[in-house]
Enzyme design. Structure first.
Site, PDB file in Angstrom:
ATOM      1  N   SER A 624       0.833  -1.195   0.000  1.00 48.59           N
ATOM      2  CA  SER A 624       0.000   0.000   0.000  1.00 48.59           C
ATOM      3  C   SER A 624       0.872   1.251   0.000  1.00 48.59           C
ATOM      4  CB  SER A 624      -0.959  -0.044   1.198  1.00 48.59           C
ATOM      5  OG  SER A 624      -2.003   0.857   1.032  1.00 48.59           O
ATOM      6  N   ASP A 709     -10.194  -3.055  -5.199  1.00 47.77           N
ATOM      7  CA  ASP A 709      -9.546  -2.249  -4.165  1.00 47.77           C
ATOM      8  C   ASP A 709     -10.059  -0.805  -4.202  1.00 47.77           C
ATOM      9  OD1 ASP A 709      -7.813  -0.949  -2.430  1.00 47.77           O
ATOM     10  OD2 ASP A 709      -6.030  -1.958  -3.172  1.00 47.77           O
ATOM     11  N   HIS A 744      -8.260  -4.558  -1.335  1.00 46.80           N
ATOM     12  CA  HIS A 744      -6.976  -4.095  -0.835  1.00 46.80           C
ATOM     13  C   HIS A 744      -6.254  -5.160  -0.008  1.00 46.80           C
ATOM     14  CE1 HIS A 744      -4.156  -0.859  -0.118  1.00 46.80           C
ATOM     15  NE2 HIS A 744      -4.193  -1.069   1.178  1.00 46.80           N
TER      16      HIS A 744
END
Length: 776
Positions: A624, A709, A744
């Protein structure tokens, strides 16, 4: 309990069976992967329409040939010009962004990438399966979490052999345990109160490829349960209310919610919904039995820099709706006994003031951070006079107050000092007596040099504090701490099968000097009987460094598969995180963001200089915002690393932060800066990984994404890979894996997540030319 809304946050998941069988590959070359003729033909046809070799990609005797595997996918170029402040950027891969996730051409390209990754990794598929079996073999599949007291019941999660998901269960607390003790154990067996399964996620997940429970809330009278379910990975939830005993549905489900959900008495719920860019912006009151269309809107946050949060006081007498940006947070309260009165202001909105609130007796308690008190102070104010405050814990420049937890007789402060978490317990005067500065706090003691501590739900009326503890060599351990006696009692330690012995491993803290002289803490673990510490050991360096998140060293049973093969594992606690207090974060954001990247590079250089590894044995990973870190350092110092893994990486920083229609953008201008301002525009452009890809050599790279995501759009890593393929001048392998049915946090099942670990580890082992050494 404080609810932390850590945006774009992906936590890394990274162990040993006796080694007896040696598996040797047909070739020792890192990425040589022969295909069967049928597989090659299928892939060749699949890729025929738009495929060419990446610019600068040349085959040699140590690389793939077309007879062995198809060339990598090459995305078509469609010029998309973006101009600002006289600067022109050309994005040839902008077309890969499809907010609907339905464009056939985009989906076809993603499938091509997945097919290419499968083909490159096909030669080690059997090894990957064996490694997955090894990792899974450490998991006790039929297990029970540490039972937690809530009201008249013990609540716990139960896992079953072979099942991906948990069962949510409870048992009545027996009469002889009505007065809580740290020595209580939940009785089982035929004479014990009967186990009741409230919700079996395995049954619910049968109809879905992805399944995640974001909230599981029991009503105050223990008769009902409200739970929030996500079946796509897009973090948009549906909330169901059921009878806790019969599972009978109560009313119709609530749709389009966040997981922020709380009971307001036994017959009403408060919940948060999102706007079109997935910003939590509205708080609602729902009365059971009423249609959702009749719910009362309690508050609308119109400022798109702010998002709403929701949590309950430990006393359960108040709910708090918080509106927060990265620098400012203010709170409203709702009296649960009078929900019809709506929200009232508790802490007003003042720019730069961040407050988190709770309640006990006739006082609200407030953790308050400001520019002056950057590491926070704790104050209290009367419920009937919220503007009159008394300082309970003063601000300290070397100690950050991260969280407070209230009990009827105690206040617990979760703090950080010298990069390590601490728990300090303070005695409160009886309710009704004046509150004064708290003195003589009792510290809970820990044994490892580096470790992780997490708060847990604890009964407000008791003197028992529950917390969890782990370290790089200590599995997650749940403790009950008697705040009167100062005694910790271990309630459960996660079992690790396969002969794990923590005494085989060494953990330590080192400090790496950054380019400006700042000392960066790093946490290290290795197996002491396997490493040589002469520069020849393989090493995986992990980093994050954003959102003031503290990447504390915790245990991973999967990671043992690396440690038990001689790897050293290191976490770099770089600036931009919160490990060393608020200034640590502020010196790694905005126009100081590059400190995050140069700190990571400095940690890598320190490890090489001190003989933990060499460049040829150094691998890096981040997810991320940590994927942004990996992308940035790859552009800055590609020579320093052998291989890199960028999970769901935030790599198209400038384009994303210029687009307020993308989820999270507006709320994150206070994190990254607002590139509509010239100074931020050019600074962000100077490190944004997509903008900074160069015609240079890069190491082996694996990039992952999730199609659904909502935090980092799949198109960001897609564009990063496409551009790097076109420009890089090396023969190293660049792989892209996009989960088409997840978001995600990748796949939702517990074993599915372990498969991701096995895949990542095999990639790293191949990059280091170690797969022919694998033993099982």
């Amino acid at each position: 309990m404080v609810v932390e809304n850590l945006l774009r946050l992906g936590i890394a998941r990274f162990l040993c069976i006796p080694l007896s069988v040696t598996v040797v590959l047909s070739s020792s070359l890192p990425f040589q992967t022969p295909l069967t003729s049928s597989a090659a033909a299928s892939l060749s046809h699949h890729h025929h329409q738009r495929r060419r070799l990446s610019s600068g990609y040349s085959m040699n005797s140590q690389q793939l040939s077309q007879s062995q595997s198809p060339p990598p996918p090459v995305a078509k170029k469609v010029e998309h010009k973006m101009e600002m402040f006289g600067d022109v950027r050309i994005d040839n891969y902008y077309w890969l962004r499809d907010d609907s996730r339905t464009n056939p051409e985009v989906l076809s390209y993603l499938k091509e990438e997945n097919g290419y990754t499968d083909s490159i990794m096909s030669g080690t598929k059997k090894l990957e399966e064996q490694l997955f079996a090894e990792i899974r073999g450490r998991i006790k599949e039929d297990d029970v979490s540490a039972p937690l007291r809530k009201g008249p019941y013990y609540y716990y999660d139960k896992t079953l052999e072979g099942k991906e998901y948990v069962q949510h269960c409870r048992r009545l607390i027996p009469e002889n345990q009505k007065v809580p003790s740290v020595y209580d154990t939940m009785p089982t067996g035929p004479e014990a109160p009967q186990e009741h399964v409230i919700l079996d996620e395995n049954i619910k997940a049968q109809q879905h490829g992805y399944y995640s429970i974001g909230a599981f809330k029991v009503s105050p009278n223990s008769k009902l349960v409200a739970y929030a379910e996500d079946t796509k990975g897009n973090e948009i939830y549906t909330v169901y209310v059921i009878d806790a005993e019969t599972q009978a549905p109560i009313g119709e489900p609530l749709v389009g919610l966040t997981p922020y959900l709380q009971w307001a008495g036994d017959n009403a719920l408060v919940y948060i919904t999102m706007d079109e860019i997935l910003r939590p912006d509205k708080a609602w009151l729902h009365v059971l039995g009423e249609d959702q269309s009749k719910d009362t809107c309690l508050y609308v946050e119109k400022d798109d820099m702010f998002s709403l949060d929701l949590y309950a006081s430990e006393s359960k007498k108040y709910l708090f709706v918080a509106s927060e940006s990265k620098n400012t947070k203010f709170n409203f309260y709702l009296d649960v006994s009078k929900p019809e009165e709506g929200l009232k202001v508790l802490t007003p909105r003042v720019d730069g003031i961040d407050t988190t609130v709770s309640h006990r007796g006739d006082h609200f308690f407030i953790k308050r951070r400001s520019g002056q008190f950057f590491n926070s102070e704790v104050v209290a104010c009367p419920v009937d006079n919220t503007s009159s405050t008394t300082v309970l814990l003063p601000h300290r420049e070397s100690v950050k107050i991260q969280e407070i937890q209230l009990f009827s007789d105690n206040l617990v402060s979760y703090e950080r000092e010298d990069g390590l978490p601490k728990i300090i317990v303070y005695r409160l005067p009886p309710t009704g007596e004046p509150l004064t500065s708290l003195q003589d706090g009792q510290a809970v003691s820990f044994v490892d040099p580096v470790y992780s501590v997490e708060s847990s739900y604890s009964e407000f009326s008791s003197s028992i504090l529950r917390f969890s503890y782990s370290s790089l060599k200590t599995p997650r351990s749940v403790y009950d701490y008697d705040m009167k006696a100062g005694i910790s009692v271990l309630k459960k330690i996660d079992p690790v099968l396969g002969g794990f012995d923590s005494t085989h491993y060494v953990t330590e803290r080192r400090w790496a000097p950054a380019s400006d002289g700042t000392l960066i803490p790093i946490s290290i673990v290795y197996r002491k009987d396997l490493v040589k510490l002469d520069g020849s050991d393989p090493l995986l360096l992990y980093g994050y460094g954003s959102y003031e998140y503290c990447l504390d060293p915790s245990f991973s049973s999967s990671r043992l598969s690396l440690l038990d093969r001689g790897f050293i594992y290191v976490i770099a606690h770089i600036r931009g995180g919160g490990e060393m207090g608020r200034p640590w974060y502020e010196n790694g954001k905005f126009l100081k963001k590059k400190n995050t990247f140069t700190d990571f590079i400095a940690c890598a250089e320190y490890l090489i200089e001190n003989k933990f590894c060499s460049k040829e044995r150094l691998c890096i990973e981040g997810r991320s915002a940590g994927g942004l870190l990996i992308g940035a350092v790859l552009n800055m110092r590609p020579d320093l690393f052998k291989a890199a893994v960028a999970g769901v990486p935030f790599v198209d920083v400038l384009t994303t932060m210029l687009d307020p229609t993308i989820p999270l953008t507006t709320s994150e201008w206070e994190e990254w800066g607002d590139p509509r301002k010239e100074e931020f525009y050019f600074y962000m452009k100077s490190y944004s990984p997509v903008d900074d890809v160069k015609a240079q050599n890069y190491p082996h790279i694996l990039v992952t994404a999730g199609l659904n995501d909502p935090r980092v759009m799949y198109s960001e890593p897609s564009k990063f890979v496409a551009k790097m393929r076109d420009m890089k001048t090396d023969d190293n392998i660049l792989l892209f894996k996009c989960e088409l049915g997840a978001g995600h946090f990748s796949k939702s099942g517990r074993f599915e997540k372990l498969q991701e670990d096995a895949f990542t580890y095999i990639f790293i082992l191949k990059a280091l030319n170690m797969t022919n050494e694998l033993k099982f």
